[in-house]
Design an enzyme around this catalytic site. Structure first.
Site, PDB file in Angstrom:
ATOM      1  N   SER A   1       0.866  -1.172   0.000  1.00 21.55           N
ATOM      2  CA  SER A   1       0.000   0.000   0.000  1.00 21.55           C
ATOM      3  C   SER A   1       0.904   1.224   0.000  1.00 21.55           C
ATOM      4  CB  SER A   1      -0.951  -0.027   1.200  1.00 21.55           C
ATOM      5  OG  SER A   1      -1.909   1.007   1.111  1.00 21.55           O
TER       6      SER A   1
ATOM      7  N   HIS B   1      -2.952  -1.163  -2.907  1.00 21.87           N
ATOM      8  CA  HIS B   1      -4.234  -0.539  -2.586  1.00 21.87           C
ATOM      9  C   HIS B   1      -4.445   0.723  -3.423  1.00 21.87           C
ATOM     10  CE1 HIS B   1      -3.980  -2.483   1.668  1.00 21.87           C
ATOM     11  NE2 HIS B   1      -4.463  -3.322   0.779  1.00 21.87           N
TER      12      HIS B   1
ATOM     13  N   ASP C   1      -3.851  -5.573   6.145  1.00 23.69           N
ATOM     14  CA  ASP C   1      -4.200  -6.390   4.983  1.00 23.69           C
ATOM     15  C   ASP C   1      -2.985  -7.192   4.541  1.00 23.69           C
ATOM     16  OD1 ASP C   1      -5.900  -7.319   2.965  1.00 23.69           O
ATOM     17  OD2 ASP C   1      -5.280  -5.741   1.566  1.00 23.69           O
TER      18      ASP C   1
END
Length: 211
Positions: free
Chosen positions: A16, A43, A136
């Site tokens: 991310s 992301h 995540d």
């Protein structure tokens, strides 16, 4: 490693915030004949234009493309998870895209990618968790480990944002390697060149549980 048709290892790099630099450095060090498929997931706002594939192509000799529904994973190619869709791996080494919708938490989901990868390819899976906020990827990396794959995370010093790697590292005994970003490509080359290394517990864990 003599890779049978359709049976190449699959490397999934998930990240991310701050992860783009790490991914480009890793891909830039992989050779043209790298005998594994690579999936890159970062992301993104599902409404934003995703230029990640074109950016990565400037940094690697491997062909890079945005993933499409039903794409077949091919050794030596890089597939980029598109915005607005979760990307999953099927048992016949294909990609399936599922609309992610407009609600958080993580889009596209690293956990969904890694869990599907673990279930579909088992010990051929290599999960690489890089810079980013949130947790995540930790659950998906656990699935990769439990089903025989290898889990790698970037270390604190080389992670722009250490939250995602740290969440994976601190899961109970699932991590195989914690290392600087610039050492990950060489490890991937070694792993995919040595079939028995896939799915085995690493003997040289580094920095487990680092905070």
């Amino acid at each position: 490693m003599a890779v049978r048709e359709g049976k190449a290892p699959v490397v999934a790099m998930v990240c991310s915030t701050g992860g783009l630099d790490a991914v480009t450095r890793i891909l830039g060090s992989l050779p043209r004949d790298f005998p594994a498929s690579v999936i890159v997931l970062r992301h993104h706002d599902p409404q934003a234009r995703n230029r990640l594939a074109s950016i990565l192509q400037r940094h690697t000799v491997l062909p890079v493309s945005a993933a499409c529904d039903e794409d077949h994973l091919v050794a030596g190619r890089v597939f980029v998870a598109p915005t607005g869709y979760h990307t999953l791996v099927t048992s016949d080494d294909r990609l399936t895209l599922i609309v992610s919708g407009d609600r958080p938490p993580y889009r596209p989901s690293a956990d969904l990618l890694l869990v599907s990868l673990a279930v579909s390819v088992g010990p051929r899976a290599i999960a690489v968790v890089l810079s980013g906020y949130g947790i995540d990827g930790a659950t998906g990396a656990t699935a990769v480990h439990r089903l025989g794959g290898v889990v790698i995370a970037s270390d604190k010093a080389s992670s722009a944002v250490f939250t995602m790697p740290y969440a994976t590292i601190t899961r109970d005994e699932i991590i195989n390697y914690v290392m600087p970003v610039d050492d990950i490509a060489a490890l991937l080359i070694r792993l995919v060149a040595d079939a028995p290394a896939l799915g085995l517990e690493a003997q040289d864990r580094e920095g487990h549980g680092e905070g």
